[in-house]
Design an enzyme around this catalytic site. Structure first.
Site, mmCIF file in Angstrom:
data_model
loop_
_atom_site.group_PDB
_atom_site.id
_atom_site.type_symbol
_atom_site.label_atom_id
_atom_site.label_comp_id
_atom_site.label_asym_id
_atom_site.label_seq_id
_atom_site.Cartn_x
_atom_site.Cartn_y
_atom_site.Cartn_z
ATOM 1 N N ASP A 7 0.900 3.285 4.609
ATOM 2 C CA ASP A 7 -0.241 3.919 3.945
ATOM 3 C C ASP A 7 -1.273 4.459 4.942
ATOM 4 O OD1 ASP A 7 -1.063 1.378 4.764
ATOM 5 O OD2 ASP A 7 -1.754 0.732 2.795
ATOM 6 N N GLY A 54 0.775 -1.239 0.000
ATOM 7 C CA GLY A 54 0.000 0.000 0.000
ATOM 8 C C GLY A 54 0.806 1.289 0.000
ATOM 9 N N ASP A 81 -4.741 2.500 11.048
ATOM 10 C CA ASP A 81 -6.132 2.233 11.388
ATOM 11 C C ASP A 81 -6.179 2.012 12.902
ATOM 12 O OD1 ASP A 81 -8.797 1.598 11.033
ATOM 13 O OD2 ASP A 81 -8.426 -0.447 10.391
ATOM 14 N N ASP A 108 -5.712 -0.686 -1.833
ATOM 15 C CA ASP A 108 -6.546 -1.607 -2.621
ATOM 16 C C ASP A 108 -7.765 -2.103 -1.863
ATOM 17 O OD1 ASP A 108 -5.112 -3.246 -0.728
ATOM 18 O OD2 ASP A 108 -5.712 -4.973 -1.930
ATOM 19 N N ARG A 168 -5.480 0.110 -6.814
ATOM 20 C CA ARG A 168 -4.249 0.764 -6.338
ATOM 21 C C ARG A 168 -3.791 1.871 -7.281
ATOM 22 N NH1 ARG A 168 -2.105 -2.349 -2.155
ATOM 23 N NH2 ARG A 168 -2.315 -4.591 -2.377
HETATM 24 P P1 5GP Z 1 -3.800 -1.363 11.576
HETATM 25 O O1 5GP Z 1 -2.816 -2.378 12.057
HETATM 26 O O2 5GP Z 1 -3.378 0.068 11.833
HETATM 27 O O3 5GP Z 1 -5.170 -1.624 12.122
HETATM 28 O O4 5GP Z 1 -3.974 -1.617 10.034
HETATM 29 C C1 5GP Z 1 -3.360 -0.873 9.060
HETATM 30 C C2 5GP Z 1 -3.523 -1.557 7.735
HETATM 31 O O5 5GP Z 1 -4.887 -1.914 7.466
HETATM 32 C C3 5GP Z 1 -3.136 -0.623 6.613
HETATM 33 O O6 5GP Z 1 -1.760 -0.694 6.338
HETATM 34 C C4 5GP Z 1 -3.969 -1.124 5.466
HETATM 35 O O7 5GP Z 1 -3.309 -2.185 4.812
HETATM 36 C C5 5GP Z 1 -5.225 -1.679 6.122
HETATM 37 N N1 5GP Z 1 -6.315 -0.688 6.038
HETATM 38 C C6 5GP Z 1 -6.884 -0.051 7.068
HETATM 39 N N2 5GP Z 1 -7.842 0.791 6.649
HETATM 40 C C7 5GP Z 1 -7.887 0.678 5.305
HETATM 41 C C8 5GP Z 1 -8.660 1.336 4.275
HETATM 42 O O8 5GP Z 1 -9.535 2.189 4.499
HETATM 43 N N3 5GP Z 1 -8.372 0.970 2.993
HETATM 44 C C9 5GP Z 1 -7.422 0.045 2.666
HETATM 45 N N4 5GP Z 1 -7.253 -0.204 1.362
HETATM 46 N N5 5GP Z 1 -6.678 -0.578 3.610
HETATM 47 C C10 5GP Z 1 -6.902 -0.256 4.913
#
Ligand code: 5GP
Length: 181
Positions: free
Chosen positions: A105, A47, A108, A164, A170
Site C-alpha cells: 500500500d 492494506g 513510508d 486504515d 479501509r
Molecule cells: P515503512 O516500513 O515503509 O516505514 O512502513 C510502511 C507501512 O506503514 C505501510 O505498509 C503502512 O502499513 C504503514 N503506513 C505508513 N504510512 C501510512 C499512512 O499514511 N496511512 C496508513 N494507514 N498506514 C501507513
C-alpha cells in the site's frame, strides 16, 4: 496515535477517479511486461488488498495472474518504524523460478519493503518486482527499489482504499488525510 477515536477525516487527497486511472495505467505497464506469462501477485495484508484486487482485474487477460498474501508487523510503535519486521503469515506459493510482484500500500521509510524484498529474493524467483500505491519520499530511510509506483505524496497520514487507522476507514473509495479532533 492511540486508536481511541481522536482522529477524524479531514479532506480527500486522492479521488477514486484519480486512483482508478492510475491503477489502469500501472496494470497496462505490467501487462506489457508480462503478456502471456505467469505472475504471482503477492499482497501485503491488509492494506494492499483493495489496491491489488483492482490491479489484477485491470490486467490484460493474457497475463496468467495468481494471487497470494503475506502479513508482517513491525516491532515498536506504528509511527516510528524500527526496521525490525516480524512475519505473521508467509505466502503459500513456492516461488523459486517464478515471476513475483510484491504489492504494497505505502512506502513510508521503505524498511518493510526492503525486508520483504530481501526475504523473497532469497527464495530464487526468476523475476521480482515491487508495486507500491503511495510513496512518501520525505520519510524514506532506505533505498528500496520500486518498479511500479502509483503516486508520491507528502508526509501526511492517510486512510481509505484499503488503508486504515486503528482498523477503521479501509472501505472508503477515496484516500483521505486525517486530522486530530
Ligand atoms: P515503512 O516500513 O515503509 O516505514 O512502513 C510502511 C507501512 O506503514 C505501510 O505498509 C503502512 O502499513 C504503514 N503506513 C505508513 N504510512 C501510512 C499512512 O499514511 N496511512 C496508513 N494507514 N498506514 C501507513
Amino acid at each position: 496515535m492511540d486508536g481511541t477515536g481522536d482522529y477524524e477525516l479531514d479532506h480527500i487527497i486522492l479521488t477514486r477517479d484519480a486512483i482508478n486511472k492510475r491503477v489502469s495505467e500501472i496494470a497496462a505497464s505490467i501487462s506489457e511486461e508480462y503478456r502471456g506469462e505467469e505472475l504471482i501477485f503477492t499482497g501485503v495484508l491488509k492494506g494492499a488488498v483493495i489496491f491489488m484486487s483492482d490491479l489484477v482485474r485491470s490486467l490484460d487477460r493474457s497475463v496468467d495472474a495468481k494471487m497470494d498474501f503475506i502479513a508482517v508487523s513491525s516491532y515498536g510503535n506504528a509511527s516510528t518504524s524500527s526496521g525490525a519486521v516480524k512475519m505473521i503469515k508467509d505466502m503459500d506459493t513456492y516461488i523459486e523460478g517464478k515471476n513475483v510482484i510484491l504489492v504494497e500500500d505505502i512506502m513510508d521509510t521503505g524498511l518493510t519493503l526492503s525486508y520483504l524484498r530481501e526475504m523473497l529474493m532469497a527464495r530464487g524467483p526468476s523475476a521480482f518486482r515491487t508495486c507500491v500505491l503511495l510513496e512518501k519520499p520525505d520519510r524514506k530511510k532506505v533505498d528500496s527499489i520500486m518498479d511500479y509506483r502509483g503516486f508520491t505524496m507528502p508526509d501526511e497520514f492517510v486512510v481509505g482504499y484499503g488503508l486504515d487507522y486503528a482498523g477503521k476507514w479501509r472501505n472508503l473509495p477515496d484516500i483521505w488525510c486525517v486530522t486530530k479532533r
